[in-house]
Design an enzyme around this catalytic site. Structure first.
Site, short mmCIF file in Angstrom:
data_model
loop_
_atom_site.label_atom_id
_atom_site.label_comp_id
_atom_site.label_asym_id
_atom_site.label_seq_id
_atom_site.Cartn_x
_atom_site.Cartn_y
_atom_site.Cartn_z
N LYS A 1 -2.95 -3.03 7.80
CA LYS A 1 -3.28 -4.62 7.66
C LYS A 1 -2.30 -5.08 6.80
O LYS A 1 -1.90 -4.38 5.69
CB LYS A 1 -4.83 -4.64 7.49
CG LYS A 1 -5.60 -5.34 8.60
CD LYS A 1 -5.01 -5.63 9.74
CE LYS A 1 -5.65 -6.68 10.65
NZ LYS A 1 -4.96 -6.63 12.04
N ASP B 1 -7.82 -7.16 0.61
CA ASP B 1 -7.78 -5.89 1.38
C ASP B 1 -8.42 -5.82 2.85
O ASP B 1 -9.68 -6.52 2.79
CB ASP B 1 -8.13 -4.72 0.40
CG ASP B 1 -7.50 -3.34 1.17
OD1 ASP B 1 -6.52 -3.14 1.63
OD2 ASP B 1 -8.52 -2.31 1.15
N LYS B 2 -7.69 -4.97 3.77
CA LYS B 2 -8.51 -5.03 5.03
C LYS B 2 -8.45 -6.27 5.99
O LYS B 2 -9.62 -6.31 6.50
CB LYS B 2 -9.98 -4.39 5.00
CG LYS B 2 -9.98 -3.05 4.33
CD LYS B 2 -9.42 -1.86 5.14
CE LYS B 2 -9.35 -0.51 4.09
NZ LYS B 2 -8.15 -0.37 3.01
N ASP C 1 -14.98 1.34 6.09
CA ASP C 1 -13.58 0.90 5.73
C ASP C 1 -13.68 -0.77 5.18
O ASP C 1 -12.49 -1.53 5.24
CB ASP C 1 -12.50 1.34 6.61
CG ASP C 1 -12.18 2.40 6.60
OD1 ASP C 1 -12.98 3.41 5.87
OD2 ASP C 1 -11.05 3.14 7.31
N TYR D 1 0.92 -0.79 15.19
CA TYR D 1 -0.16 -0.61 13.99
C TYR D 1 0.48 0.17 12.67
O TYR D 1 0.45 1.42 12.81
CB TYR D 1 -1.42 -0.26 14.52
CG TYR D 1 -2.51 -0.35 13.14
CD1 TYR D 1 -3.05 -1.47 12.64
CD2 TYR D 1 -2.99 0.91 12.56
CE1 TYR D 1 -3.92 -1.55 11.72
CE2 TYR D 1 -3.84 0.93 11.37
CZ TYR D 1 -4.51 -0.15 11.10
OH TYR D 1 -5.41 -0.15 10.00
N ASP E 1 1.00 -1.13 0.12
CA ASP E 1 -0.16 0.04 0.18
C ASP E 1 0.82 1.20 -0.05
O ASP E 1 1.66 1.38 0.93
CB ASP E 1 -1.06 -0.25 1.35
CG ASP E 1 -1.69 1.09 1.39
OD1 ASP E 1 -1.64 2.14 0.62
OD2 ASP E 1 -2.94 1.14 2.36
N GLN F 1 -5.79 -27.76 -11.14
CA GLN F 1 -6.02 -28.59 -12.17
C GLN F 1 -5.24 -30.08 -12.28
O GLN F 1 -3.85 -29.92 -11.60
CB GLN F 1 -6.50 -28.22 -13.51
CG GLN F 1 -7.42 -27.26 -13.75
CD GLN F 1 -8.70 -27.70 -13.80
OE1 GLN F 1 -9.82 -26.97 -13.29
NE2 GLN F 1 -9.26 -28.95 -14.03
N GLN G 1 2.82 4.36 2.71
CA GLN G 1 2.74 3.57 4.22
C GLN G 1 3.32 2.43 4.41
O GLN G 1 3.54 1.99 5.56
CB GLN G 1 1.07 3.70 4.47
CG GLN G 1 0.33 2.59 3.87
CD GLN G 1 -0.91 2.40 4.53
OE1 GLN G 1 -1.59 3.42 4.85
NE2 GLN G 1 -1.52 1.20 4.80
C1 F6R Z 1 -7.69 -0.70 7.77
C2 F6R Z 1 -7.58 0.74 7.24
C3 F6R Z 1 -8.48 1.88 7.63
C4 F6R Z 1 -7.82 2.68 8.39
C5 F6R Z 1 -8.66 3.80 9.02
C6 F6R Z 1 -7.95 5.07 9.76
O1 F6R Z 1 -6.90 -1.58 7.64
O2 F6R Z 1 -6.68 0.78 6.58
O3 F6R Z 1 -9.63 1.28 8.36
O4 F6R Z 1 -7.37 2.20 9.70
O5 F6R Z 1 -9.34 4.47 7.86
O6 F6R Z 1 -6.95 5.43 9.00
P1 F6R Z 1 -5.86 6.37 9.62
O7 F6R Z 1 -5.25 6.16 10.85
O8 F6R Z 1 -4.82 6.48 8.51
O9 F6R Z 1 -6.51 7.83 9.53
MG MG Z 2 -4.01 2.30 3.12
MG MG Z 3 -4.72 -2.01 1.98
#
Ligand code: F6R
Ligand code: MG
Ligand code: MG
Length: 366
Positions: free
Chosen positions: A232, A133-134, A287, A229, A13, A242, A96
């Site tokens: 993710k 994702d997520k 999200d 953190y 990301d 196959q 990031q």
């Molecule tokens: C989860 C994700 C989002 C952010 C949320 C807060 O993997 O990427 O849910 O954690 O949008 O984001 P920040 O801390 O960057 O404002």
């Molecule tokens: Mg991101």
């Molecule tokens: Mg992501």
């Protein structure tokens, strides 16, 4: 004999559009330019660039083997170039996942996620690549178990002579930095003891009993690398299909049951993993909910013939509907477990600050 081919999927990301919800077209273009150059220089045989949510996914074939410095450096340079584009557009969280300033030989441990396998191409080589994702790296444990060890999912385990012997699972303990192999069906219960705890024990790879690679996943856990953190893991996974491996439909079938994974809002909630076509890999509600996409390719001497967008099929509509229902039920719990992760699992928390503030107001129980 034909030269083995390596398939590398490396992702990061490097900036979201809008917020963490999707990928800006300009980043896909920038990545494509770099990989096209690498193909012209013959570093790569072929490539495909896509995105799942805010994650840039580089799918590359080459003859340099896994963990190759040149290939990893190429991926790192693409991520840096795309970060520069993201910064210009002031995209969200530019760079990031690039956790270090300088590349040092291998992107593992530096932020990006990596799944790579080397093999000799068969007469026809169908490949399915999953990207999520997520959610976190443990999201593949349940579907990989179903694909390769559950006869209620994979009919071939019972009725295909090529698969009746079962498979071998390589499991990594990402907290203890150890690995172990399990043979199924004989050791299925032992295997499940560990992979049911998908925050710690991750299926890294699956092999046929004669040692051929069948599947490989990215097991990088960002929080463990960074110590805090930083987003993710948003993992990827490659599955060969196959013949002596599960059929394409057996590889896709586990995703008709939207299993609950960790991730979603602020990486701190449980939610259903929704199988979607690439155009819907844009998590927006709270999200999320977490997404998984699935691209199918036929390999032809390393050329990526495809992709087919495998979840772009009405056969997955019911799974998507169920995800909506599960999402509603979980969301109604608000800040309560089991929607919110247990305290010790949360990657994002105000607990230390709140504890510090309230420290002297806690009184011993009478
Ligand atoms: C989860 C994700 C989002 C952010 C949320 C807060 O993997 O990427 O849910 O954690 O949008 O984001 P920040 O801390 O960057 O404002
Ligand atoms: Mg991101
Ligand atoms: Mg992501």
């Amino acid at each position: 004999m034909t030269e083995p081919i390596t398939l590398s999927v490396i992702k990061a990301d490097v900036g979201g559009y809008v917020g963490h919800s999707a990928m800006h077209e300009k980043l896909l273009e920038e990545a494509g330019l770099h990989l096209e150059n690498a193909k012209t220089r013959e570093t790569l045989v072929d490539y495909y660039v896509t995105a799942c949510g805010d994650d840039l996914e580089l799918i590359m074939t080459h003859h340099r083997g896994v963990d190759n410095t040149e290939i990893h450096q190429l991926a790192w340079e693409v991520f840096e170039a795309c970060t520069a584009v993201a910064k210009k557009l002031k995209l969200y969280g530019a760079g990031q996942d690039l956790l270090v300033d300088a590349f040092s030989g291998n992107v593992r441990g530096m932020g990006p996620g990596v799944a790579e396998m080397e093999f000799t191409e068969r007469e026809a080589e169908p490949i399915i690549i999953y990207m999520a994702d997520k959610t976190s790296a443990g999201a593949w444990n349940l579907p990989l178990y179903k694909m390769f060890a559950d006869p209620f999912n994979t009919a071939g385990l019972i009725i295909a002579p090529t698969m009746h012997d079962g498979f071998r699972f390589e499991v990594h303990d990402v907290k203890g930095h150890k690995r172990i192999f399990f043979d199924t069906p004989a050791e299925a219960y032992d295997l499940l003891v560990f992979i049911g705890a998908s925050g710690r024990y991750l299926i890294k790879a699956v092999y046929s009993k004669d040692g051929d690679i069948a599947a490989v996943s990215s097991t990088e856990r960002l929080a463990l690398i960074a110590g805090k953190y930083v987003g993710k893991d948003d993992p990827v996974c490659i599955v060969r299909s196959q013949g002596k491996f599960p059929a394409v439909g057996e590889v896709l079938e586990p995703f008709t049951m939207p299993h609950i994974v960790e991730g979603w809002m602020r990486g701190s909630h449980y939610g259903p993993l929704m199988p979607v076509p690439v155009r819907h890999a844009t998590p927006s509600r709270f999200d999320g909910p977490p997404r998984v996409i699935s691209l199918g390719f036929q390999l032809a001497d390393g050329r990526l013939v495809g992709p087919r967008d495998m979840f772009d099929d009405p056969g997955f509509d019911r799974a998507r509907e169920q995800c909506g229902e599960l999402a509603d039920r979980l969301r109604r719990h608000g800040p309560f477990e089991p929607h919110r992760l247990p305290m010790e699992e949360m990657e994002y928390t105000t607990l230390p600050q709140v504890m510090a503030k309230l420290g002297d107001r806690w009184q011993p129980l009478p």
